[in-house]
Motif scaffolding. Sequence first.
Motif, PDB file in Angstrom:
ATOM      1  N   PHE A 117       0.830  -1.201   0.000  1.00 22.50           N
ATOM      2  CA  PHE A 117       0.000   0.000   0.000  1.00 22.50           C
ATOM      3  C   PHE A 117       0.868   1.257   0.000  1.00 22.50           C
ATOM      4  CE2 PHE A 117      -1.610   3.328   2.875  1.00 22.50           C
ATOM      5  CZ  PHE A 117      -2.641   3.820   2.101  1.00 22.50           C
ATOM      6  N   LEU A 118       1.871   1.284   0.871  1.00 26.32           N
ATOM      7  CA  LEU A 118       2.743   2.466   0.936  1.00 26.32           C
ATOM      8  C   LEU A 118       3.490   2.677  -0.377  1.00 26.32           C
ATOM      9  CD1 LEU A 118       4.258   2.189   4.525  1.00 26.32           C
ATOM     10  CD2 LEU A 118       2.594   3.866   3.703  1.00 26.32           C
ATOM     11  N   GLU A 166      -3.264   4.502 -13.529  1.00 26.10           N
ATOM     12  CA  GLU A 166      -4.541   5.155 -13.284  1.00 26.10           C
ATOM     13  C   GLU A 166      -5.112   5.640 -14.612  1.00 26.10           C
ATOM     14  OE1 GLU A 166      -4.563   8.188 -10.309  1.00 26.10           O
ATOM     15  OE2 GLU A 166      -3.171   7.075  -9.055  1.00 26.10           O
ATOM     16  N   LYS A 193       1.041   4.071  -2.868  1.00 24.82           N
ATOM     17  CA  LYS A 193       0.674   5.447  -2.526  1.00 24.82           C
ATOM     18  C   LYS A 193       1.760   6.426  -2.944  1.00 24.82           C
ATOM     19  CE  LYS A 193      -0.561   8.226   1.499  1.00 24.82           C
ATOM     20  NZ  LYS A 193      -0.693   8.229   2.952  1.00 24.82           N
ATOM     21  N   HIS A 194       2.990   6.016  -2.798  1.00 23.54           N
ATOM     22  CA  HIS A 194       4.123   6.892  -3.113  1.00 23.54           C
ATOM     23  C   HIS A 194       4.900   6.375  -4.324  1.00 23.54           C
ATOM     24  CE1 HIS A 194       3.476   8.984   0.672  1.00 23.54           C
ATOM     25  NE2 HIS A 194       3.361   7.803   1.253  1.00 23.54           N
ATOM     26  N   SER A 195       4.207   5.768  -5.260  1.00 23.03           N
ATOM     27  CA  SER A 195       4.878   5.091  -6.373  1.00 23.03           C
ATOM     28  C   SER A 195       5.724   6.021  -7.234  1.00 23.03           C
ATOM     29  CB  SER A 195       3.861   4.371  -7.251  1.00 23.03           C
ATOM     30  OG  SER A 195       3.004   5.302  -7.865  1.00 23.03           O
TER      31      SER A 195
END
Length: 80
Positions: free
Chosen positions: A29-30, A51, A33-35
């Motif tokens: 997840f982290l 996206e 989120k910060h990909s």
Amino acid sequence: MTAATKNIIHKLETLPESMVNEVEDFIDFLKAKHSKSFPKSKSEESNIVEEPKSLYGAAKGLFIIPKDFNEPLNDLKEYM
């Protein structure tokens, strides 16, 4: 390896398997989120879903509003 990394690994080794899976999910997840700030390996790049692009204005020019759009309809004149 940093002291923080060693500390995390030590803590992971003491967790039950179900909690290790939760930690792995949280790490994923982290990273998602910060990909944009993480460098990606080739294997990770193939697993990432992009996206969807914004579609604002995609239908521009497909709809034409008639000039008399705001005029009363002939069918309703008897009610006015």
